[in-house]
Design an enzyme around this catalytic site. Sequence first.
Site, PDB file in Angstrom:
ATOM      1  N   CYS A  89       0.822  -1.219   0.000  1.00 11.10           N
ATOM      2  CA  CYS A  89       0.000   0.000   0.000  1.00 11.10           C
ATOM      3  C   CYS A  89       0.856   1.269   0.000  1.00 11.10           C
ATOM      4  O   CYS A  89       0.311   2.374  -0.106  1.00 11.10           O
ATOM      5  CB  CYS A  89      -0.895   0.060   1.246  1.00 11.10           C
ATOM      6  SG  CYS A  89      -1.942  -1.347   1.476  1.00 11.10           S
ATOM      7  N   HIS A 107      -6.134   1.636   6.055  1.00  7.79           N
ATOM      8  CA  HIS A 107      -6.659   0.756   5.008  1.00  7.79           C
ATOM      9  C   HIS A 107      -7.210  -0.485   5.691  1.00  7.79           C
ATOM     10  O   HIS A 107      -6.473  -1.158   6.419  1.00  7.79           O
ATOM     11  CB  HIS A 107      -5.543   0.388   4.031  1.00  7.79           C
ATOM     12  CG  HIS A 107      -5.913  -0.707   3.072  1.00  7.79           C
ATOM     13  ND1 HIS A 107      -7.122  -0.727   2.393  1.00  7.79           N
ATOM     14  CD2 HIS A 107      -5.246  -1.824   2.665  1.00  7.79           C
ATOM     15  CE1 HIS A 107      -7.167  -1.793   1.619  1.00  7.79           C
ATOM     16  NE2 HIS A 107      -6.050  -2.486   1.773  1.00  7.79           N
ATOM     17  N   HIS A 109      -9.832  -4.127   5.359  1.00  8.21           N
ATOM     18  CA  HIS A 109     -10.550  -5.067   4.498  1.00  8.21           C
ATOM     19  C   HIS A 109     -11.938  -5.302   5.094  1.00  8.21           C
ATOM     20  O   HIS A 109     -12.447  -6.423   5.075  1.00  8.21           O
ATOM     21  CB  HIS A 109      -9.764  -6.369   4.363  1.00  8.21           C
ATOM     22  CG  HIS A 109      -8.567  -6.267   3.463  1.00  8.21           C
ATOM     23  ND1 HIS A 109      -7.850  -7.346   3.035  1.00  8.21           N
ATOM     24  CD2 HIS A 109      -7.974  -5.166   2.893  1.00  8.21           C
ATOM     25  CE1 HIS A 109      -6.858  -6.947   2.242  1.00  8.21           C
ATOM     26  NE2 HIS A 109      -6.909  -5.625   2.151  1.00  8.21           N
ATOM     27  N   GLU A 130     -27.601  10.665  11.542  1.00  8.70           N
ATOM     28  CA  GLU A 130     -26.842  11.475  12.507  1.00  8.70           C
ATOM     29  C   GLU A 130     -25.329  11.273  12.398  1.00  8.70           C
ATOM     30  O   GLU A 130     -24.546  12.236  12.479  1.00  8.70           O
ATOM     31  CB  GLU A 130     -27.327  11.145  13.930  1.00  8.70           C
ATOM     32  CG  GLU A 130     -26.646  11.923  15.043  1.00  8.70           C
ATOM     33  CD  GLU A 130     -27.028  13.409  15.077  1.00  8.70           C
ATOM     34  OE1 GLU A 130     -27.939  13.826  14.337  1.00  8.70           O
ATOM     35  OE2 GLU A 130     -26.388  14.149  15.858  1.00  8.70           O
TER      36      GLU A 130
HETATM   37  C1  LIG Z   1      -4.277 -10.771   2.036  1.00  9.75           C
HETATM   38  S1  LIG Z   1      -3.727  -9.150   2.014  1.00  9.75           S
HETATM   39  C2  LIG Z   1      -3.355  -8.721   0.333  1.00  9.75           C
HETATM   40  C3  LIG Z   1      -2.666  -7.380   0.215  1.00  9.75           C
HETATM   41  C4  LIG Z   1      -3.547  -6.278   0.711  1.00  9.75           C
HETATM   42  O1  LIG Z   1      -4.600  -6.011   0.150  1.00  9.75           O
HETATM   43  C5  LIG Z   1      -3.214  -5.540   1.901  1.00  9.75           C
HETATM   44  O2  LIG Z   1      -3.967  -4.680   2.310  1.00  9.75           O
HETATM   45  C6  LIG Z   1      -1.969  -5.781   2.691  1.00  9.75           C
HETATM   46  O3  LIG Z   1      -0.834  -5.520   1.928  1.00  9.75           O
HETATM   47  P1  LIG Z   1       0.578  -5.561   2.669  1.00  9.75           P
HETATM   48  O4  LIG Z   1       1.593  -5.543   1.556  1.00  9.75           O
HETATM   49  O5  LIG Z   1       0.657  -4.333   3.542  1.00  9.75           O
HETATM   50  O6  LIG Z   1       0.639  -6.818   3.469  1.00  9.75           O
HETATM   51 ZN   LIG Z   2      -5.703  -4.336   1.022  1.00 12.77          ZN
END
Ligand SMILES: CSCCC(=O)C(=O)COP(=O)(O)O
Ligand SMILES: [Zn+2]
EC number: 4.2.1.109
Length: 242
Positions: A89, A107, A109, A130
């Site tokens: 990232c 970031h 998921h 709100e």
């Molecule tokens: C299973 S995580 C795949 C990579 C990703 O989307 C992420 O957010 C983590 O990337 P990193 O290189 O920081 O491990």
């Molecule tokens: Zn990611």
Amino acid sequence: MSSEDTLIHSDDPRHPANLICTLCKQFFYNNWCTGTGGGISIKDPETSHYYLAPSGVQKEQMRPEDLFVMDAQTLDYLRAPKLYKPSACTPLFVACYQKKDAGAIIHTHSQNAVVCSLIFGDEFRIANIEQIKAIPSGKVDPVTMKPIALSFFDTLRIPIIENMAHEDELIDDLHKTFIDYPNTCAVIVRRHGIFVWGPAIDKAKIFNEAIDYLMELAIKMHKLGIPPDCGIGEEKKHLAGP
Ligand SMILES: CSCCC(=O)C(=O)COP(=O)(O)O
Ligand SMILES: [Zn+2]
């Protein structure tokens, strides 16, 4: 202690190296950063150095000595642990620092982000809730020069971009959202997750929590047949009645 180690060792729990580890652990237990996914980067307000997590590590087990530190001007690494590669990232985080004047980027998921990206098109919208008031409008009060938050009567709009095989390939679409959505503090990546930034880590954390709450709510509203951006009182028309 070597000069590289002084960059990451501090007794202060609010030092960026300590905060990244603490928050990544919290986010892991919130199901936002499991299976090595997601991450956080913080700009040290004192030095302007960027603190970045390594790639592919279990986020709840990360230690300050695992972190990369980057010079904001040269983008050279001031500290690069030999065992690791920098987070995939990193170019996206740097883009948020450089183009959005971010002080921190989160970031995740988050499954709420992923489900919203499956339900909605190129934009996530939610109105008249709100919690929207926790999100910045992108405008500044001309008298106090303080950021103005969205109002209860506003619509929150977050762009959704398509996922790519590799995280760094998201960069062109991320840059496009900076132009198309100059006021956004977040970008959803379809079937992947979300990036949220703020002027400092505390703000980025608040924005991320508020947006996640709103995405979860939007999924529930969608299941009931209520468009999350419908007007006040309009929901009755959409509810399936007896
Ligand atoms: C299973 S995580 C795949 C990579 C990703 O989307 C992420 O957010 C983590 O990337 P990193 O290189 O920081 O491990
Ligand atoms: Zn990611």
